[in-house]
Scaffold this motif. Structure first.
Motif, short mmCIF file in Angstrom:
data_model
loop_
_atom_site.label_atom_id
_atom_site.label_comp_id
_atom_site.label_asym_id
_atom_site.label_seq_id
_atom_site.Cartn_x
_atom_site.Cartn_y
_atom_site.Cartn_z
N UNK A 31 -2.21 58.32 69.57
CA UNK A 31 -0.78 58.66 69.56
C UNK A 31 -0.33 59.05 70.96
N UNK A 32 -1.10 59.89 71.64
CA UNK A 32 -0.75 60.31 72.99
C UNK A 32 -0.76 59.11 73.93
N UNK A 33 -1.67 58.18 73.71
CA UNK A 33 -1.73 56.98 74.53
C UNK A 33 -0.49 56.13 74.36
N UNK A 34 0.01 56.03 73.12
CA UNK A 34 1.23 55.26 72.86
C UNK A 34 2.41 55.85 73.61
N UNK A 35 2.56 57.16 73.55
CA UNK A 35 3.67 57.81 74.21
C UNK A 35 3.58 57.58 75.71
N UNK A 36 2.40 57.71 76.26
CA UNK A 36 2.23 57.54 77.69
C UNK A 36 2.54 56.10 78.11
N UNK A 37 2.15 55.14 77.29
CA UNK A 37 2.37 53.74 77.64
C UNK A 37 3.85 53.38 77.55
N UNK A 38 4.52 53.80 76.49
CA UNK A 38 5.89 53.37 76.26
C UNK A 38 6.92 54.16 77.04
N UNK A 39 6.60 55.36 77.49
CA UNK A 39 7.59 56.17 78.20
C UNK A 39 7.40 56.18 79.70
N UNK A 40 6.42 55.49 80.20
CA UNK A 40 6.21 55.46 81.64
C UNK A 40 7.15 54.46 82.28
N UNK A 41 8.01 54.92 83.21
CA UNK A 41 8.87 53.96 83.89
C UNK A 41 8.06 53.08 84.83
N UNK A 42 8.44 51.85 84.92
CA UNK A 42 7.78 50.92 85.81
C UNK A 42 8.85 50.27 86.67
N UNK A 43 8.55 50.12 87.94
CA UNK A 43 9.55 49.53 88.83
C UNK A 43 9.77 48.05 88.49
N UNK A 44 8.83 47.41 87.79
CA UNK A 44 8.97 46.00 87.44
C UNK A 44 9.74 45.80 86.14
N UNK A 45 9.77 46.82 85.30
CA UNK A 45 10.41 46.71 84.00
C UNK A 45 11.90 47.01 84.14
N UNK A 46 12.72 46.15 83.55
CA UNK A 46 14.16 46.37 83.52
C UNK A 46 14.52 46.72 82.09
N UNK A 47 14.99 47.94 81.89
CA UNK A 47 15.35 48.38 80.56
C UNK A 47 16.69 47.79 80.17
N UNK A 48 16.90 47.57 78.87
CA UNK A 48 18.14 46.99 78.38
C UNK A 48 18.88 47.97 77.49
N UNK A 49 20.20 47.99 77.66
CA UNK A 49 21.09 48.73 76.76
C UNK A 49 22.11 47.73 76.23
N UNK A 50 22.47 47.89 74.97
CA UNK A 50 23.47 47.02 74.36
C UNK A 50 24.64 47.87 73.91
#
Length: 150
Positions: A31-50
């Motif tokens: 569970x802690x691994x999931x949170x760390x993986x999904x909430x870590x910002x990455x300079x390559x990832x572009x988040x989307x909002x709709x």
């Protein structure tokens, strides 16, 4: 001299407790691994909002129609320096010319179309996404969304 004697039931009890503790530990670790993986910002990832354009309309007792326009959701929160693509779908109203206060970003959202706005703010603060067609109550507004940069 004393000997420690374990019965079959005692051994099964300790084995069951060990399996349960191992399962709970594994669940917390994963569970802690999931949170760390999904909430870590990455300079390559572009988040989307709709976001969509929305209209609220009603008729008063005297027969007068009133309406109000808004962006939905009315607030998005992003991190300073984060790359974001904001997609706005035109649902109500023929077109919504807009600008983001404090920036050079301008555009128009048209009914039945999706407008994509790339965003990246290097300064913290709250930026207003303002529709120029619905800027005040006389024009069924204000139609303002807030972009909060932490």
């Amino acid at each position: 001299m004393k000997f420690l004697i374990f019965t079959k039931e005692t051994l099964l009890f300790f084995l069951a407790i060990g399996v349960m503790l191992a399962s709970i530990s594994a669940w917390f670790i994963l569970k802690a691994g999931d949170v760390a993986v999904f909430n870590q910002p990455s300079s390559k990832v572009v988040r989307e909002f709709h976001m969509v354009t929305a209209e609220f309309k009603t008729t008063l007792k005297n027969g007068q129609e009133i309406e109000a326009y808004r962006w939905d959701p009315g607030t998005i929160v992003i991190k300073q320096g984060e790359r974001v693509n904001l997609y706005i779908s035109g649902i109500n109203g023929e077109e919504h010319p807009f600008y983001i206060e404090g920036t050079n970003i301008k555009g128009t959202v048209k009914k039945g179309r999706e407008t994509m706005i790339p965003l990246q703010f290097n300064k913290q603060g709250t930026y207003q996404l303002i529709c120029e067609a619905h800027s005040d109550r006389q024009h069924n507004g204000p139609m303002i969304a807030y972009i909060v940069v932490n």
